[in-house]
Motif scaffolding. Structure first.
Motif, PDB file in Angstrom:
ATOM      1  N   ARG A 169       9.543  -9.537 -43.990  1.00  0.00           N
ATOM      2  CA  ARG A 169       8.249  -8.918 -44.296  1.00  0.00           C
ATOM      3  C   ARG A 169       7.422  -9.767 -45.270  1.00  0.00           C
ATOM      4  O   ARG A 169       6.210  -9.899 -45.143  1.00  0.00           O
ATOM      5  CB  ARG A 169       8.503  -7.529 -44.893  1.00  0.00           C
ATOM      6  CG  ARG A 169       7.330  -6.891 -45.575  1.00  0.00           C
ATOM      7  CD  ARG A 169       6.322  -6.330 -44.597  1.00  0.00           C
ATOM      8  NE  ARG A 169       5.112  -5.926 -45.289  1.00  0.00           N
ATOM      9  CZ  ARG A 169       4.214  -5.083 -44.819  1.00  0.00           C
ATOM     10  NH1 ARG A 169       4.364  -4.547 -43.634  1.00  0.00           N
ATOM     11  NH2 ARG A 169       3.152  -4.772 -45.516  1.00  0.00           N
ATOM     12  N   THR A 170       8.101 -10.366 -46.272  1.00  0.00           N
ATOM     13  CA  THR A 170       7.365 -11.089 -47.316  1.00  0.00           C
ATOM     14  C   THR A 170       7.227 -12.574 -46.996  1.00  0.00           C
ATOM     15  O   THR A 170       6.572 -13.305 -47.737  1.00  0.00           O
ATOM     16  CB  THR A 170       8.067 -10.932 -48.689  1.00  0.00           C
ATOM     17  OG1 THR A 170       9.432 -11.360 -48.554  1.00  0.00           O
ATOM     18  CG2 THR A 170       8.033  -9.494 -49.162  1.00  0.00           C
ATOM     19  N   GLY A 171       7.885 -13.020 -45.936  1.00  0.00           N
ATOM     20  CA  GLY A 171       7.809 -14.433 -45.566  1.00  0.00           C
ATOM     21  C   GLY A 171       8.551 -15.338 -46.538  1.00  0.00           C
ATOM     22  O   GLY A 171       8.269 -16.535 -46.628  1.00  0.00           O
ATOM     23  N   LYS A 172       9.511 -14.766 -47.267  1.00  0.00           N
ATOM     24  CA  LYS A 172      10.295 -15.558 -48.227  1.00  0.00           C
ATOM     25  C   LYS A 172      11.737 -15.673 -47.740  1.00  0.00           C
ATOM     26  O   LYS A 172      12.146 -15.000 -46.793  1.00  0.00           O
ATOM     27  CB  LYS A 172      10.290 -14.879 -49.607  1.00  0.00           C
ATOM     28  CG  LYS A 172       8.910 -14.611 -50.161  1.00  0.00           C
ATOM     29  CD  LYS A 172       8.249 -15.883 -50.645  1.00  0.00           C
ATOM     30  CE  LYS A 172       6.905 -15.574 -51.290  1.00  0.00           C
ATOM     31  NZ  LYS A 172       6.071 -16.742 -51.490  1.00  0.00           N
ATOM     32  N   ARG A 177      12.796  -1.096 -55.877  1.00  0.00           N
ATOM     33  CA  ARG A 177      11.964  -0.968 -57.076  1.00  0.00           C
ATOM     34  C   ARG A 177      12.278  -2.030 -58.136  1.00  0.00           C
ATOM     35  O   ARG A 177      11.426  -2.398 -58.913  1.00  0.00           O
ATOM     36  CB  ARG A 177      12.145   0.420 -57.699  1.00  0.00           C
ATOM     37  CG  ARG A 177      11.552   1.547 -56.855  1.00  0.00           C
ATOM     38  CD  ARG A 177      11.883   2.898 -57.455  1.00  0.00           C
ATOM     39  NE  ARG A 177      13.316   3.072 -57.631  1.00  0.00           N
ATOM     40  CZ  ARG A 177      13.880   3.557 -58.724  1.00  0.00           C
ATOM     41  NH1 ARG A 177      13.146   3.950 -59.745  1.00  0.00           N
ATOM     42  NH2 ARG A 177      15.204   3.672 -58.803  1.00  0.00           N
ATOM     43  N   PHE A 178      13.529  -2.481 -58.141  1.00  0.00           N
ATOM     44  CA  PHE A 178      13.918  -3.473 -59.167  1.00  0.00           C
ATOM     45  C   PHE A 178      13.953  -4.891 -58.608  1.00  0.00           C
ATOM     46  O   PHE A 178      14.229  -5.841 -59.324  1.00  0.00           O
ATOM     47  CB  PHE A 178      15.290  -3.105 -59.746  1.00  0.00           C
ATOM     48  CG  PHE A 178      15.319  -1.697 -60.266  1.00  0.00           C
ATOM     49  CD1 PHE A 178      14.776  -1.390 -61.505  1.00  0.00           C
ATOM     50  CD2 PHE A 178      15.830  -0.663 -59.484  1.00  0.00           C
ATOM     51  CE1 PHE A 178      14.755  -0.077 -61.965  1.00  0.00           C
ATOM     52  CE2 PHE A 178      15.819   0.645 -59.937  1.00  0.00           C
ATOM     53  CZ  PHE A 178      15.275   0.938 -61.181  1.00  0.00           C
ATOM     54  N   CYS A 179      13.669  -5.011 -57.305  1.00  0.00           N
ATOM     55  CA  CYS A 179      13.777  -6.315 -56.636  1.00  0.00           C
ATOM     56  C   CYS A 179      12.679  -7.257 -57.061  1.00  0.00           C
ATOM     57  O   CYS A 179      11.512  -6.861 -57.147  1.00  0.00           O
ATOM     58  CB  CYS A 179      13.561  -6.151 -55.135  1.00  0.00           C
ATOM     59  SG  CYS A 179      14.991  -5.835 -54.210  1.00  0.00           S
ATOM     60  N   SER A 180      13.060  -8.514 -57.217  1.00  0.00           N
ATOM     61  CA  SER A 180      12.023  -9.544 -57.302  1.00  0.00           C
ATOM     62  C   SER A 180      12.197 -10.453 -56.095  1.00  0.00           C
ATOM     63  O   SER A 180      13.308 -10.652 -55.594  1.00  0.00           O
ATOM     64  CB  SER A 180      12.134 -10.324 -58.602  1.00  0.00           C
ATOM     65  OG  SER A 180      13.344 -11.020 -58.628  1.00  0.00           O
ATOM     66  N   VAL A 181      11.060 -10.932 -55.606  1.00  0.00           N
ATOM     67  CA  VAL A 181      11.056 -11.856 -54.476  1.00  0.00           C
ATOM     68  C   VAL A 181      10.315 -13.100 -54.952  1.00  0.00           C
ATOM     69  O   VAL A 181       9.135 -13.013 -55.305  1.00  0.00           O
ATOM     70  CB  VAL A 181      10.335 -11.241 -53.244  1.00  0.00           C
ATOM     71  CG1 VAL A 181      10.450 -12.177 -52.048  1.00  0.00           C
ATOM     72  CG2 VAL A 181      10.887  -9.868 -52.911  1.00  0.00           C
ATOM     73  N   ALA A 182      11.038 -14.205 -55.008  1.00  0.00           N
ATOM     74  CA  ALA A 182      10.470 -15.452 -55.539  1.00  0.00           C
ATOM     75  C   ALA A 182       9.766 -15.191 -56.888  1.00  0.00           C
ATOM     76  O   ALA A 182       8.654 -15.662 -57.118  1.00  0.00           O
ATOM     77  CB  ALA A 182       9.511 -16.077 -54.522  1.00  0.00           C
ATOM     78  N   ALA A 197       8.913  -6.886 -55.961  1.00  0.00           N
ATOM     79  CA  ALA A 197       8.866  -6.663 -54.511  1.00  0.00           C
ATOM     80  C   ALA A 197       7.873  -5.574 -54.126  1.00  0.00           C
ATOM     81  O   ALA A 197       7.163  -5.700 -53.117  1.00  0.00           O
ATOM     82  CB  ALA A 197      10.261  -6.310 -53.994  1.00  0.00           C
ATOM     83  N   VAL A 198       7.820  -4.509 -54.922  1.00  0.00           N
ATOM     84  CA  VAL A 198       6.937  -3.385 -54.568  1.00  0.00           C
ATOM     85  C   VAL A 198       5.484  -3.862 -54.556  1.00  0.00           C
ATOM     86  O   VAL A 198       4.718  -3.576 -53.625  1.00  0.00           O
ATOM     87  CB  VAL A 198       7.125  -2.206 -55.559  1.00  0.00           C
ATOM     88  CG1 VAL A 198       6.148  -1.090 -55.270  1.00  0.00           C
ATOM     89  CG2 VAL A 198       8.562  -1.690 -55.500  1.00  0.00           C
ATOM     90  N   GLY A 199       5.115  -4.628 -55.573  1.00  0.00           N
ATOM     91  CA  GLY A 199       3.753  -5.159 -55.664  1.00  0.00           C
ATOM     92  C   GLY A 199       3.468  -6.132 -54.529  1.00  0.00           C
ATOM     93  O   GLY A 199       2.375  -6.133 -53.948  1.00  0.00           O
ATOM     94  N   LEU A 200       4.445  -6.943 -54.214  1.00  0.00           N
ATOM     95  CA  LEU A 200       4.257  -7.958 -53.184  1.00  0.00           C
ATOM     96  C   LEU A 200       4.076  -7.306 -51.803  1.00  0.00           C
ATOM     97  O   LEU A 200       3.209  -7.687 -51.016  1.00  0.00           O
ATOM     98  CB  LEU A 200       5.482  -8.883 -53.184  1.00  0.00           C
ATOM     99  CG  LEU A 200       5.410 -10.156 -52.379  1.00  0.00           C
ATOM    100  CD1 LEU A 200       4.322 -11.080 -52.932  1.00  0.00           C
ATOM    101  CD2 LEU A 200       6.758 -10.885 -52.434  1.00  0.00           C
ATOM    102  N   VAL A 201       4.898  -6.304 -51.525  1.00  0.00           N
ATOM    103  CA  VAL A 201       4.789  -5.591 -50.244  1.00  0.00           C
ATOM    104  C   VAL A 201       3.478  -4.798 -50.218  1.00  0.00           C
ATOM    105  O   VAL A 201       2.746  -4.801 -49.226  1.00  0.00           O
ATOM    106  CB  VAL A 201       6.003  -4.652 -50.038  1.00  0.00           C
ATOM    107  CG1 VAL A 201       5.772  -3.693 -48.895  1.00  0.00           C
ATOM    108  CG2 VAL A 201       7.274  -5.466 -49.815  1.00  0.00           C
TER     109      VAL A 201
END
Ligand code: NAD
Ligand code: LMR
Length: 328
Positions: A171-174, A197-202, A206-210
Motif C-alpha cells: 500500500r505504501t510502496g515501501k 498505530r505504532f508502526c513506522s514506515v521508512a 504508518a497511520v499518517g502515511l496511509v
C-alpha cells in the motif's frame, strides 16, 4: 569449535508444511549456520511410509548440520529431551470451514502431546503450535504440561504478522524491511486485529502515511484476517510454504533474538492489556537471550479495545468449548 547438536521435534512431518519446513531447519535457517540439529519427526502410524520418503530426501541433501533423524509415531520418543518443538501435525481446514471447526478434530492431539512434552522434553523446551486452531491448541498443550513454565508455550501468529507487513508495504510502496513495530493482537482467525498505530514506515508514522481510515478498517484489517481463506480458495489447499517460513521466523527470533525489534507471538497473557491471565493471545514481544518479553505500556484506544475484546471473546468461547481437555 563446533556446537553440540540440539534436538528439534516436528510433528506432522510428512505433511505439506513439514515438507517446506524440515529442509530449511536442516540447512541452518532456523537456528543458525553453526548449529547442528537432530530432527525428531512425529507422524501418525499410517503416514510413517510417507515420512520415510521425506527422510530419504533429507539424507540426499547431505546437510552438514544434520546430526541425526528420528522417525516415530510415539510422542514420548519424538519429544525426548527436545529443545525445540514445532507442533504442526493436525488436520487443516478446507473450503467453507473456520479454524475453530477443527477444535474437535485436533484438540485431543494436543493433550497427548502436551503430556509427552511435560514428561520427557528438556525443561527449557521452546514450543510453537502451528496446527489450527493454533491459540487454543497451544492452550491445551500448555495446560497438559503443568511441570513446564507457561512461557515455553507459544502459538503462531507470525504468518499474520508477515501478511500485515506485506500488505502495508504494498500500500505504501515501501519495503517490508522499512516497517517497524507491527502488532497483530489476538486469535489466529479472522477476528485478529492488525494494529498499525505504532508502526513506522521508512521513519514515518504508518497511520499518517496511509491517511485513509476507511481503507485501514474496511480493506486492510479484513484482507489480513481472511488471507488464509483466500489462499485456500485460490490453491485448493491451505498455506504451506508461507506457514513454514513464519514458523522459521518465529523460532529463529525466539532463539537468537530480535535486537529490540517487535514481533508478534501468541503467548500466555499475564493480564496485561485487559487480556485475562492464562489466555494465549497474539501480542507484541521482543526476544533476547532465548526468552520473549512482552512490549508493555502501549495505549489502547476505543477502536482497539473493541477489536481486542472481540478476538478475546472468540478465544474465550474456544476455551469454553475445550474445557474437558484443560484438566480443570
Ligand atoms: P497436512 O494435512 O498436509 O499435514 C498434517 C500432517 O499431520 C499429516 O501428515 C498428518 O498425518 C499429521 N498428523 C495428524 N495427526 C497427527 C498426530 N496426532 N501426530 C503427528 N502427526 C499428525 O496439513 P498442513 O497443511 O501441513 O497443516 C498442518 C496444520 O497447520 C493444520 O492444522 C493447518 O490448519 C495449520 N496451519 C496453521 C497456520 C498458522 O498460521 N498457525 C498456517 C497454516 C496452516
Ligand atoms: C492460514 O492462515 O493460512 C492457515 O491458518 C490455514 C487456514 O486454515 O487459514
Amino acid at each position: 569449535m563446533t556446537k553440540a547438536p540440539v534436538r528439534v521435534t516436528v510433528t506432522g512431518a510428512a505433511g505439506q508444511i513439514g515438507y517446506s519446513l524440515l529442509f530449511r531447519i536442516a540447512s541452518g535457517e532456523m537456528l543458525g549456520k553453526d548449529q547442528p540439529v537432530i530432527l525428531q519427526l512425529l507422524e501418525i502410524t499410517p503416514s510413517l511410509p510417507a515420512l520415510k520418503g521425506v527422510v530419504m530426501e533429507l539424507e540426499d541433501c547431505a546437510f552438514p548440520l544434520l546430526a541425526g533423524v528420528v522417525q516415530t509415531d510415539d510422542p514420548n520418543i519424538a519429544f525426548k529431551d527436545t529443545n525445540y518443538a514445532l507442533l504442526v501435525g493436525a488436520r487443516p481446514r478446507s473450503k467453507g470451514m473456520e479454524r475453530k471447526d477443527l477444535l474437535e478434530a485436533n484438540g485431543a492431539i494436543f493433550t497427548v502431546q502436551g503430556r509427552a512434552l511435560n514428561d520427557v522434553a528438556a525443561r527449557d523446551v521452546k514450543v510453537l503450535v502451528v496446527g489450527n486452531p493454533a491459540n487454543t491448541n497451544a492452550l491445551i498443550a500448555m495446560n497438559s504440561a503443568p511441570d513446564l513454565p507457561r512461557q515455553n508455550f507459544t502459538a503462531m501468529l507470525r504468518l499474520d504478522h508477515n501478511r500485515a507487513l506485506s500488505q502495508l508495504a504494498t500500500r505504501t510502496g515501501k519495503a517490508v524491511t522499512e516497517i517497524e513495530k507491527m502488532i497483530v493482537w489476538g486469535n489466529h482467525s479472522p477476528t485478529m486485529y492488525p494494529d498499525i498505530r505504532f508502526c513506522s514506515v521508512a521513519g514515518q508514522n504508518a497511520v499518517g502515511l496511509v491517511n485513509d481510515e476507511a481503507w485501514y478498517r474496511d480493506t486492510y484489517i479484513p484482507t489480513v484476517g481472511k488471507r488464509g481463506a483466500a489462499i485456500i480458495e485460490a490453491r485448493g489447499l491451505s498455506s504451506a510454504a508461507s506457514a513454514a517460513n513464519a514458523a522459521i521466523d518465529h523460532m529463529r527470533d525466539w532463539a537468537l533474538g530480535t535486537n529490540g525489534k517487535w514481533v508478534t507471538m501468541g503467548v500466555c497473557s499475564d493480564g496485561s492489556y485487559g487480556i485475562p491471565e492464562g489466555i494465549i493471545y497474539g501480542m507484541p514481544v521482543t526476544c533476547a537471550g532465548g526468552k520473549w518479553e512482552l512490549v508493555k505500556g502501549l495505549e489502547i484506544d476505543a477502536f482497539s479495545r473493541e477489536k481486542m475484546d472481540a478476538t478475546l471473546q472468540e478465544l474465550t468461547e474456544e476455551r469454553d468449548g475445550v474445557k474437558h481437555l484443560l484438566g480443570k
